[in-house]
Design an enzyme around this catalytic site. Structure first.
Site, mmCIF file in Angstrom:
data_model
loop_
_atom_site.group_PDB
_atom_site.id
_atom_site.type_symbol
_atom_site.label_atom_id
_atom_site.label_comp_id
_atom_site.label_asym_id
_atom_site.label_seq_id
_atom_site.Cartn_x
_atom_site.Cartn_y
_atom_site.Cartn_z
ATOM 1 N N CYS A 198 -28.469 -7.433 -6.882
ATOM 2 C CA CYS A 198 -27.513 -8.071 -6.900
ATOM 3 C C CYS A 198 -27.471 -9.008 -5.652
ATOM 4 C CB CYS A 198 -25.877 -7.460 -6.972
ATOM 5 S SG CYS A 198 -25.644 -6.599 -8.430
ATOM 6 N N ARG A 208 -32.818 -11.346 -6.321
ATOM 7 C CA ARG A 208 -32.211 -9.959 -6.356
ATOM 8 C C ARG A 208 -31.382 -9.445 -7.556
ATOM 9 N NH1 ARG A 208 -31.181 -8.643 -0.884
ATOM 10 N NH2 ARG A 208 -29.788 -7.145 -1.468
ATOM 11 N N TRP A 246 -27.270 -7.884 -11.146
ATOM 12 C CA TRP A 246 -28.469 -6.923 -11.716
ATOM 13 C C TRP A 246 -27.470 -5.882 -12.413
ATOM 14 C CZ3 TRP A 246 -30.221 -1.672 -11.158
ATOM 15 C CH2 TRP A 246 -31.396 -1.540 -11.649
ATOM 16 N N ASN A 249 -21.828 -5.526 -4.333
ATOM 17 C CA ASN A 249 -23.085 -5.199 -4.686
ATOM 18 C C ASN A 249 -23.069 -3.698 -4.091
ATOM 19 O OD1 ASN A 249 -26.018 -4.758 -4.523
ATOM 20 N ND2 ASN A 249 -26.224 -5.645 -2.387
ATOM 21 N N GLY A 250 -23.681 -2.961 -5.108
ATOM 22 C CA GLY A 250 -23.599 -1.296 -4.856
ATOM 23 C C GLY A 250 -23.056 -0.653 -6.027
ATOM 24 N N GLU A 272 -51.592 0.259 -7.773
ATOM 25 C CA GLU A 272 -51.086 -1.039 -7.568
ATOM 26 C C GLU A 272 -51.287 -1.986 -8.452
ATOM 27 O OE1 GLU A 272 -48.677 -2.311 -5.727
ATOM 28 O OE2 GLU A 272 -49.094 -4.224 -5.457
ATOM 29 N N LYS A 312 -48.719 -4.001 -10.937
ATOM 30 C CA LYS A 312 -48.551 -5.466 -10.703
ATOM 31 C C LYS A 312 -48.729 -5.905 -12.380
ATOM 32 C CE LYS A 312 -47.335 -6.531 -7.973
ATOM 33 N NZ LYS A 312 -47.070 -5.605 -6.863
ATOM 34 N N GLU A 368 -45.545 -4.938 -14.242
ATOM 35 C CA GLU A 368 -44.147 -5.480 -13.641
ATOM 36 C C GLU A 368 -44.157 -6.924 -14.355
ATOM 37 O OE1 GLU A 368 -43.136 -4.301 -9.181
ATOM 38 O OE2 GLU A 368 -44.958 -5.539 -9.402
ATOM 39 N N HIS A 410 -60.026 13.747 -17.781
ATOM 40 C CA HIS A 410 -59.024 15.105 -17.838
ATOM 41 C C HIS A 410 -57.868 14.312 -18.694
ATOM 42 C CE1 HIS A 410 -61.462 17.529 -15.731
ATOM 43 N NE2 HIS A 410 -61.485 16.634 -14.825
ATOM 44 N N LYS A 451 -35.861 -7.492 -6.731
ATOM 45 C CA LYS A 451 -36.647 -7.304 -5.660
ATOM 46 C C LYS A 451 -36.609 -6.311 -4.572
ATOM 47 C CE LYS A 451 -39.781 -9.624 -2.730
ATOM 48 N NZ LYS A 451 -41.053 -9.113 -3.187
HETATM 49 C C1 G6P Z 1 -38.571 -3.034 -5.963
HETATM 50 C C2 G6P Z 1 -39.528 -4.235 -6.244
HETATM 51 C C3 G6P Z 1 -41.041 -3.524 -5.505
HETATM 52 C C4 G6P Z 1 -40.840 -3.030 -4.139
HETATM 53 C C5 G6P Z 1 -39.839 -1.825 -4.460
HETATM 54 C C6 G6P Z 1 -39.839 -1.255 -2.918
HETATM 55 O O1 G6P Z 1 -38.921 -2.124 -7.108
HETATM 56 O O2 G6P Z 1 -39.439 -4.660 -7.355
HETATM 57 O O3 G6P Z 1 -41.846 -4.721 -5.679
HETATM 58 O O4 G6P Z 1 -42.472 -2.410 -4.087
HETATM 59 O O5 G6P Z 1 -38.873 -2.313 -4.689
HETATM 60 O O6 G6P Z 1 -39.466 -2.327 -1.950
HETATM 61 P P1 G6P Z 1 -39.240 -2.495 -0.393
HETATM 62 O O7 G6P Z 1 -38.416 -3.784 0.076
HETATM 63 O O8 G6P Z 1 -38.606 -1.333 -0.249
HETATM 64 O O9 G6P Z 1 -40.835 -2.672 0.023
#
Ligand code: G6P
Length: 617
Positions: free
Chosen positions: A2, A27, A74, A100-101, A490, A494, A497, A513, A612
């Protein structure tokens, strides 16, 4: 998670709010809305979907004003509907608020307020707070209070909140006052000349001023066109520290790139250079970190490190485990922050806790940091968020200086974290058993990274062609061993996501396994093997996949010898020291997922359901 923008000043608030929301859209982008405080009162406009929809709706509205609040959502409590979209105006029409929260006790608040005659038109927790402020405002009036009635009402309402909030509030009777408050959710005040902007992060402020006040938890700010004051929950005045934002607006623009993600992938050489700048000793044999706030003697007493974080940053922690254990010989444990904060983990008294976070605002990482501090542990943060809550609350740390990362999928912030943990491994290693010569060699390897990444990026079009071949598959495996295992995780994350393809990361040998059951012509595997003594073993794992008709993309370093015809596609990265291989191996994975997502027509910078910065649990 948010985004909030509030403004009081002399400018046309509507465009300013919309421009800020566009910058904060990463956000959350389920819906957005704003309130313009015009001479006729509140003008509320809300739309479901991207901020562009709100821009369109707003262009048809003639309301003008110089005070307003806005929000991009969000969704947490309540679906994506117009009535659940912020701002929420209290049922008596007095208060408009964006939040936000999460208000955890909103159900009981709601019951209380319904008895008091307030009504609700949304399913959100936030509306309960806006009505509660209105309740206290009405009560203050009955009690015959004066000019600070609005401020007092907000303060009193907040004293009943359980949960987290960053809020911007206006009152219909106060055309010259904007109020903000925070607890657990970020809120920053931009200090201009005769104007003030309240926002969830700096990107909505930077075009207007680079002077900011980072509000702390339990602080409130009241702004007029003539000034502002910050007070604590106990209503005590606080002397605000005005900081300067150290980046400029061009850093957060897309420029010639189609997406932020691609721009940020290509910014990696510069981000890596920034992470190293001024951080090697004059004799070129070790790293220097100015902000650890621990002496070498204190660091020698540490016999265990605990790394914790969320998402992509958690993968950096796993790489830290491999590198620090190997080069510094200190045991490292890695925990998800969301688990650590509620787990009663027995930690040795000589444990040092590291949190890794791009934003510095992730609520679970913050929770883990606070829990570690409550137990008396020393905590350090590796973060890109200068002035973020975590940067301020940790006992020390290392800034990444990667510049603003706007694409929701983390790229340059991740590789910059990988570089910093490699530098940390060097630094801690040199405090212990690593020789001058080995240290100097590692410094040389680290310094070479930006150029090696530049070289790797030249594969861009080759990777794009591979992506086109594989974009139609529904399942992928990503496999690697040792430090390439977290890189495989990772790579899978990616792809998931941004392209919504199911992908799993696994240690290559562990595939036998379980995941091997998935292998078939329809499930390609991406192997990451960068040489060393286990390279032959990874080749055997590839043989196992090929024997089951699985397609294989292999990312390997230049000097690795791969039998002819073994794999379907290869991506070759430069030869380099093991300490920097995780960085080099990450780059093709970023490009592969990016081009697959583009090929599938996905919104790369704003993937479905993600945000994000996750500032709710
Ligand atoms: C969210 C984002 C990720 C990020 C994670 C941790 O899930 O979509 O891309 O890695 O938060 O965020 P930070 O700001 O703590 O690295």
């Amino acid at each position: 998670m948010c985004g909030i923008v509030g403004y009081i000043g002399k400018k046309d608030v509507r465009n300013l709010l919309l421009e800020g929301l566009k910058r904060l859209e990463y956000r959350g982008y389920d819906s957005s809305g704003l309130v313009v405080f015009s001479p006729t009162g509140f003008n509320v406009i809300k739309r479901i979907g991207r901020v562009a929809k709100l821009v369109e709706a707003t262009s048809k509205n003639s309301a003008k004003g110089t005070l307003g609040i806005s929000h991009t959502r969000w969704a947490t409590h309540g679906g994506v509907t117009e009535s659940n979209t912020h701002p929420h105006v209290s049922s008596d029409g007095k208060i408009a608020m964006v939040h936000n929260g999460v208000i955890e006790n909103y159900v009981e608040m709601k019951k209380f307020l319904e008895i008091k005659g307030f009504s609700f038109s949304s399913e959100t927790d936030s509306e309960a707070l806006s009505n509660l402020i209105a309740y206290h405002y009405a009560k203050e009036k009955e009690d015959g209070e004066d000019t600070s009635r609005f401020f007092t009402a907000v303060r009193k309402a907040l004293s009943h909140v359980e949960g987290t909030y960053g809020i911007a509030v206006t009152c219909v009777d106060y055309p010259d006052e904007l109020i903000g408050a925070r607890k657990g959710s970020p809120l920053i005040l931009g200090v201009g000349k005769g104007e003030y902007i309240l926002a969830s992060d700096e990107s909505a402020i930077i075009t207007h001023t680079s002077n900011v006040v980072y509000l702390d938890d339990n602080e409130m700010v009241s702004m007029s066109r003539d000034g502002f004051r910050v007070v604590s929950a106990a209503d005590e005045g606080i002397d605000p520290v005005i900081n300067t934002i150290d980046w400029n607006i061009e850093d957060s623009e897309k420029g010639k790139f189609e997406h932020y993600m691609l721009k940020e992938i290509f910014e990696q050489p510069a981000a890596l250079e920034n992470a190293m700048r001024g951080r090697f000793s004059d004799d070129g044999s070790t790293a220097i970190f100015g902000g650890l706030n621990l002496t070498p003697r204190e660091l020698r007493q540490i016999d265990r490190l605990l790394f914790t974080s969320c998402g992509t940053a958690w993968h950096s922690c796993l790489v830290a485990e491999y590198l620090i254990e190997r080069y510094a010989r200190i045991p490292v444990e890695v925990e998800y922050a969301s688990e650590l904060r509620y787990r009663n983990a027995p930690l040795d008294k000589n444990t040092l806790v590291f949190v890794v976070t791009q934003s510095g605002e992730t609520i679970d990482t913050l929770g883990a940091l606070r829990e570690a501090q409550r137990r008396g542990y020393r905590t350090l943060a590796i973060t890109n968020g200068v002035g973020s809550t975590i940067a301020r609350e940790a006992d020390g740390g290392i800034y990444q200086h990667a510049g603003p990362e706007v694409g929701v999928a983390s790229t340059k912030a991740f590789t910059s974290q990988l570089l910093i943990v490699a530098m940390l491994a060097l630094y801690l290693g040199r405090l212990r058993d690593m020789s001058y010569t080995d240290g100097a060699e590692m410094v040389k390897a680290l310094r070479s990274v930006p150029n090696l990444v530049r070289e790797t990026l030249k594969q861009d079009q080759h990777i794009k062609a591979i992506a086109a071949k594989y974009a139609g598959y529904a399942d992928f495996l990503f496999l690697g061993r040792q430090a390439m295992f977290p890189i495989a995780l990772e790579g899978a994350l990616k792809l998931k996501e941004i392209s919504y393809i199911h992908a799993e990361g696994y240690p290559a040998a562990e595939m036998k396994h379980g995941p091997i059951a998935l292998i078939c012509e329809e499930c390609p595997s991406v192997f990451i093997a960068t040489g060393g003594e286990i390279f032959q073993k990874v080749l055997s794992n590839i043989q196992e996949v090929k024997a089951r008709k699985g397609k294989v993309i292999l990312i390997h370093s230049k000097s690795c010898e791969v039998p002819d015809g073994l794999v379907d596609d290869t991506i070759i990265i430069p030869d380099a020291a093991d300490s920097v291989m995780p960085i080099l191996a990450t780059v093709p994975l970023q490009l592969l997922s990016y081009y697959i997502a583009v090929e599938r027509g996905c919104d790369v910078d704003k993937p479905r359901n993600l945000a994000k910065s996750v500032t709710v649990e």
